[in-house]
Enzyme design. Structure first.
Site, PDB file in Angstrom:
ATOM      1  N   SER A  88       0.841  -1.198   0.000  1.00 36.15           N
ATOM      2  CA  SER A  88       0.000   0.000   0.000  1.00 36.15           C
ATOM      3  C   SER A  88       0.878   1.251   0.000  1.00 36.15           C
ATOM      4  O   SER A  88       2.098   1.177   0.156  1.00 36.15           O
ATOM      5  CB  SER A  88      -0.912   0.012   1.232  1.00 36.15           C
ATOM      6  OG  SER A  88      -0.166   0.326   2.403  1.00 36.15           O
ATOM      7  N   SER A  90       0.814   3.750   2.209  1.00 38.81           N
ATOM      8  CA  SER A  90       0.775   4.454   3.495  1.00 38.81           C
ATOM      9  C   SER A  90       2.124   4.999   3.938  1.00 38.81           C
ATOM     10  O   SER A  90       2.190   5.825   4.842  1.00 38.81           O
ATOM     11  CB  SER A  90       0.224   3.525   4.586  1.00 38.81           C
ATOM     12  OG  SER A  90       1.144   2.497   4.891  1.00 38.81           O
ATOM     13  N   LYS A 145       5.257   0.871   9.423  1.00 41.68           N
ATOM     14  CA  LYS A 145       5.054   2.287   9.721  1.00 41.68           C
ATOM     15  C   LYS A 145       6.336   2.831  10.352  1.00 41.68           C
ATOM     16  O   LYS A 145       7.307   2.100  10.544  1.00 41.68           O
ATOM     17  CB  LYS A 145       3.888   2.498  10.703  1.00 41.68           C
ATOM     18  CG  LYS A 145       2.575   1.839  10.320  1.00 41.68           C
ATOM     19  CD  LYS A 145       1.876   2.524   9.177  1.00 41.68           C
ATOM     20  CE  LYS A 145       0.550   1.816   8.836  1.00 41.68           C
ATOM     21  NZ  LYS A 145      -0.123   2.425   7.660  1.00 41.68           N
ATOM     22  N   SER A 239      -3.105   6.950   5.803  1.00 44.48           N
ATOM     23  CA  SER A 239      -2.467   5.876   6.562  1.00 44.48           C
ATOM     24  C   SER A 239      -3.300   5.543   7.789  1.00 44.48           C
ATOM     25  O   SER A 239      -3.593   6.426   8.608  1.00 44.48           O
ATOM     26  CB  SER A 239      -1.057   6.293   7.002  1.00 44.48           C
ATOM     27  OG  SER A 239      -0.500   5.351   7.903  1.00 44.48           O
TER      28      SER A 239
END
Length: 292
Positions: A88, A90, A145, A239
């Protein structure tokens, strides 16, 4: 359906290792005794018969062949380095969809495969690290992250600005680009922009992305519990991360802060970019490099 690859790998190593051990302590000696008995009792030795008596069972042959390969993969993947693909956006602009990354599995301590129990403490996540971890709501899924909050930190997010222990995260506007996440044909596509900032989190200097047309969320504050980490994506307006955490018992679905035992490792390099692994779309190596 989520396949538990680490568990399958452990089982495969166990089964192939057991076959190799079984052959070593029982089947191989039995074959040697059969060959010796045949040679002692036969006047003329038939090569085909001799080969048949000395032949390993097919399952044992495969087990002995695959065991060392699987064992090496298990050791490398569990304790040293594990590859991942970014699914993704994010973490844009730091990581793009289709980036293949390498994750250091021992930066934050040696953990047992499958059980994920830390057996040798080596280090702890630092503010600014890009970390892979298991999703707090579904541990079968891996997320990536950036570490923003450490245990005991006070984190705030207001007016699209991060604050750590009362201090705003230092940032500098680098450039404004077209927002490529707005669908083609959208009436506001031409007006949609994304601002790229250079941010300083701990020792890490990295880029963060903010949409100029996204809604500003209401201000919120959190205190990171002991043994947990507050994770935020670099693509701040696209996100799902620890900013969407609510107190236990609230009706809103929890995203959650990340407990220490859910940590997978520290992402440190991009080694290939291949958004659509197909023969007509070959991989690219232009994004290869260390992760800031």
């Amino acid at each position: 359906m989520h396949i538990n690859f680490p568990l399958l790998l452990v089982i495969a190593v166990g089964v192939t290792g057991l076959l190799a051990l079984l052959d070593r302590i029982w089947l191989a000696p039995r074959r040697r005794r059969a060959v010796a008995a045949y040679q002692a009792g036969a006047g003329t030795v038939d090569p085909d018969t001799l080969e048949k008596l000395n032949r390993e069972p097919l399952l044992v042959e495969y087990g002995k062949s695959f065991f060392p390969v699987l064992a090496v993969v298990l050791i490398l993947r569990s304790f040293l380095v594990e590859p991942f693909q970014i699914p993704s956006g994010s973490m844009k602009p730091t990581l793009a969809v289709g980036d293949f990354i390498l994750v250091n599995k021992f930066s934050y301590g040696i953990r047992l495969p499958v059980l994920e129990t830390k057996i040798i403490p080596i280090g702890d996540p630092q503010r600014g690290d890009v970390m892979v971890f298991r999703y707090p709501n579904d541990p079968r899924i891996n997320f990536i992250k950036r570490v923003v909050g450490l245990p005991g930190d006070h984190i705030a997010y207001r007016d699209k600005r991060l604050f750590v222990n009362g201090e705003p995260v230092q940032r500098e506007l680098l450039r404004t680009v077209q927002d490529d996440e707005v669908p083609a044909g959208h009436p506001l596509q031409a007006l949609a922009k994304a601002e790229i900032y250079l941010e300083q989190l701990g020792a890490a200097t990295h880029e963060a992305r903010y949409k100029n047309m996204s809604q500003t969320p209401p201000p919120r504050e959190w205190v990171v519990p002991e043994g947990h980490y507050f994770m935020v994506g670099d693509n701040r307006d696209n996100s799902n991360d620890s900013r969407y955490w609510t107190a236990p018992g609230m009706p809103t679905e929890l995203w959650g802060m990340v407990p220490d035992n859910y940590i997978v490792g520290k992402a440190f390099a991009v080694w290939m970019h291949w958004p659509e692994p197909k023969l007509r779309n070959l991989p690219s190596f232009t994004r290869v490099g260390l992760i800031d």
